[in-house]
Design a protein around this motif. Structure first.
Motif, PDB file in Angstrom:
ATOM      1  N   GLU A  15       0.842  -1.199   0.000  1.00 19.79           N
ATOM      2  CA  GLU A  15       0.000   0.000   0.000  1.00 19.79           C
ATOM      3  C   GLU A  15       0.873   1.244   0.000  1.00 19.79           C
ATOM      4  OE1 GLU A  15      -3.004   0.299   2.976  1.00 19.79           O
ATOM      5  OE2 GLU A  15      -4.148  -1.429   2.246  1.00 19.79           O
ATOM      6  N   THR A  39      -9.276  -0.369 -11.831  1.00 26.25           N
ATOM      7  CA  THR A  39     -10.713  -0.186 -11.658  1.00 26.25           C
ATOM      8  C   THR A  39     -11.220   0.862 -12.642  1.00 26.25           C
ATOM      9  OG1 THR A  39     -12.447   0.464 -10.101  1.00 26.25           O
ATOM     10  CG2 THR A  39     -10.323   1.549  -9.855  1.00 26.25           C
ATOM     11  N   GLU A  46     -10.537  10.231 -10.109  1.00 28.06           N
ATOM     12  CA  GLU A  46     -10.042   8.902 -10.462  1.00 28.06           C
ATOM     13  C   GLU A  46      -9.661   8.837 -11.937  1.00 28.06           C
ATOM     14  OE1 GLU A  46     -12.696   5.797  -9.348  1.00 28.06           O
ATOM     15  OE2 GLU A  46     -12.410   6.087  -7.195  1.00 28.06           O
ATOM     16  N   PHE A 101     -13.734  -4.865  -6.304  1.00 31.71           N
ATOM     17  CA  PHE A 101     -12.801  -4.497  -5.238  1.00 31.71           C
ATOM     18  C   PHE A 101     -13.517  -4.369  -3.894  1.00 31.71           C
ATOM     19  CE2 PHE A 101     -10.810  -3.175  -9.147  1.00 31.71           C
ATOM     20  CZ  PHE A 101      -9.459  -3.421  -8.951  1.00 31.71           C
ATOM     21  N   PRO A 103     -14.541  -4.844  -0.315  1.00 31.05           N
ATOM     22  CA  PRO A 103     -13.727  -5.437   0.762  1.00 31.05           C
ATOM     23  C   PRO A 103     -14.210  -6.806   1.229  1.00 31.05           C
ATOM     24  CG  PRO A 103     -14.101  -3.113   1.182  1.00 31.05           C
ATOM     25  CD  PRO A 103     -14.958  -3.466   0.014  1.00 31.05           C
ATOM     26  N   HIS A 129      -6.742  -1.991   1.497  1.00 30.54           N
ATOM     27  CA  HIS A 129      -6.761  -1.708   0.062  1.00 30.54           C
ATOM     28  C   HIS A 129      -5.927  -2.739  -0.706  1.00 30.54           C
ATOM     29  CE1 HIS A 129      -8.778   2.003   1.003  1.00 30.54           C
ATOM     30  NE2 HIS A 129      -7.782   2.379   1.788  1.00 30.54           N
ATOM     31  N   ALA A 132      -8.052  -5.797  -0.960  1.00 29.88           N
ATOM     32  CA  ALA A 132      -9.073  -5.606  -1.993  1.00 29.88           C
ATOM     33  C   ALA A 132      -8.476  -5.810  -3.383  1.00 29.88           C
ATOM     34  CB  ALA A 132      -9.688  -4.216  -1.872  1.00 29.88           C
ATOM     35  N   ALA A 133      -7.277  -5.261  -3.591  1.00 34.32           N
ATOM     36  CA  ALA A 133      -6.610  -5.419  -4.888  1.00 34.32           C
ATOM     37  C   ALA A 133      -6.264  -6.885  -5.140  1.00 34.32           C
ATOM     38  CB  ALA A 133      -5.347  -4.560  -4.929  1.00 34.32           C
TER      39      ALA A 133
END
Length: 294
Positions: A15, A39, A46, A101, A103, A129, A132-133
């Motif tokens: 991270e 994503t 983003e 993604f 959680p 994170h 999630a990835a």
């Protein structure tokens, strides 16, 4: 971020904070990924980040893989992908729906794959994170590879506190892997690399790219070198044994995927005998790190 090498089974997470943009790109450059999973953007911020990421990584990967066909991904292509299907095939960059993604879903997917109740045993609990990835990446591999992924046996946390992250300018100026003229010869890696196996060559390259920061770990390596220098004959026998070992992680990966051929199986068979001899050689040495390996 999560990254996987299907050929060797390496599966790692990391991270970065928002103020570590340069560090993030240096790390991506170090990975030199063949495919990047992103994503689909849900906001203008983003979209801006993804546009910058794609442009910078395209430039970097084109430079590294100069022999490959050049590819240019524009902001128009990025915006056009935002409403694409779940797993659109776009070559180097693939965009998937943000819900992959989620959680809870990603944690559940990883637990199912590793057959665990949670991921605490892998030391990644504080990387939501990254988890999630990793879960999204695993789902993508399951959907696209359509094969057994059981050789992905663990999720490893990338430890930034133990190694130095070199940026591309530093790597280039030090001529670690490529000279200023673009040649691979006469670089530090070319001069120092006397490894006997493909695994050793990859590991040595990784060590050059990620120098240790931990003094204790550095001294452990020095102790190993000193012991081998003091046991020259044993060292030579050890190296001769290593010379007969093929690229086992990648052979196992091909068996699992499965894209294995007859030559791979022959190489595996011929490698098993020398592999069994290695603990015998290591047992004669006293360096703590070598004993740990044995």
């Amino acid at each position: 971020i999560a990254f996987v090498d299907l050929s060797t089974g390496e599966f790692e997470v990391a991270e970065f904070h928002l103020n570590e943009t340069h560090r993030f790109y240096d790390f991506l450059a170090q990975l030199t990924p063949q495919e990047i999973l992103l994503t689909q953007s849900r906001s203008e911020i983003e979209s801006t980040f993804l546009e910058e990421l794609v442009q910078r990584m395209t430039q970097l990967l084109d430079k590294i893989n100069s022999a490959d066909a050049r590819s240019v991904t524009s902001s128009e292509q990025i915006s056009g992908l935002q409403n694409a299907q779940v797993f659109p095939s776009t070559g180097r960059f693939n965009f998937i729906d943000p819900y992959h993604f989620d959680p809870e879903a990603t944690q559940r997917n990883l637990n199912n794959h590793f057959e665990t109740l949670n991921l605490s045993g892998y030391g990644v609990d504080d990387l939501p994170h990254g988890i999630a990835a990793a879960g999204a990446l695993l789902r993508y591999l399951e959907e696209t590879q359509k094969c057994d992924l059981s050789h992905l046996t663990a999720l490893r946390r990338y430890a930034f506190d133990k190694t130095m992250l070199l940026d591309e300018a530093t790597v280039a100026n030090l001529e670690l892997f490529e000279s200023q003229s673009g040649a691979r010869k006469h670089t530090l890696y070319h001069i120092l690399n006397h490894t006997k196996t493909p695994m050793g060559a990859r590991l040595f390259r990784q060590w050059l790219r990620q120098p240790l920061l931990d003094v204790e770990a550095i001294n452990e390596r020095f102790d190993c070198i000193e012991e081998f220098r003091n046991n020259f004959m044993l060292c030579e026998e050890f190296r001769e044994c290593l010379e007969n070992i093929q690229d086992l992680p990648r052979i196992i990966g091909r068996i699992t995927l499965p894209v294995v051929g007859v030559n791979d199986l022959v190489a595996l068979r011929e490698s098993l005998e020398p592999v069994q001899k290695l603990p015998t050689y290591l047992a004669e040495l006293q360096a703590p790190l070598l004993k740990k390996i044995a």
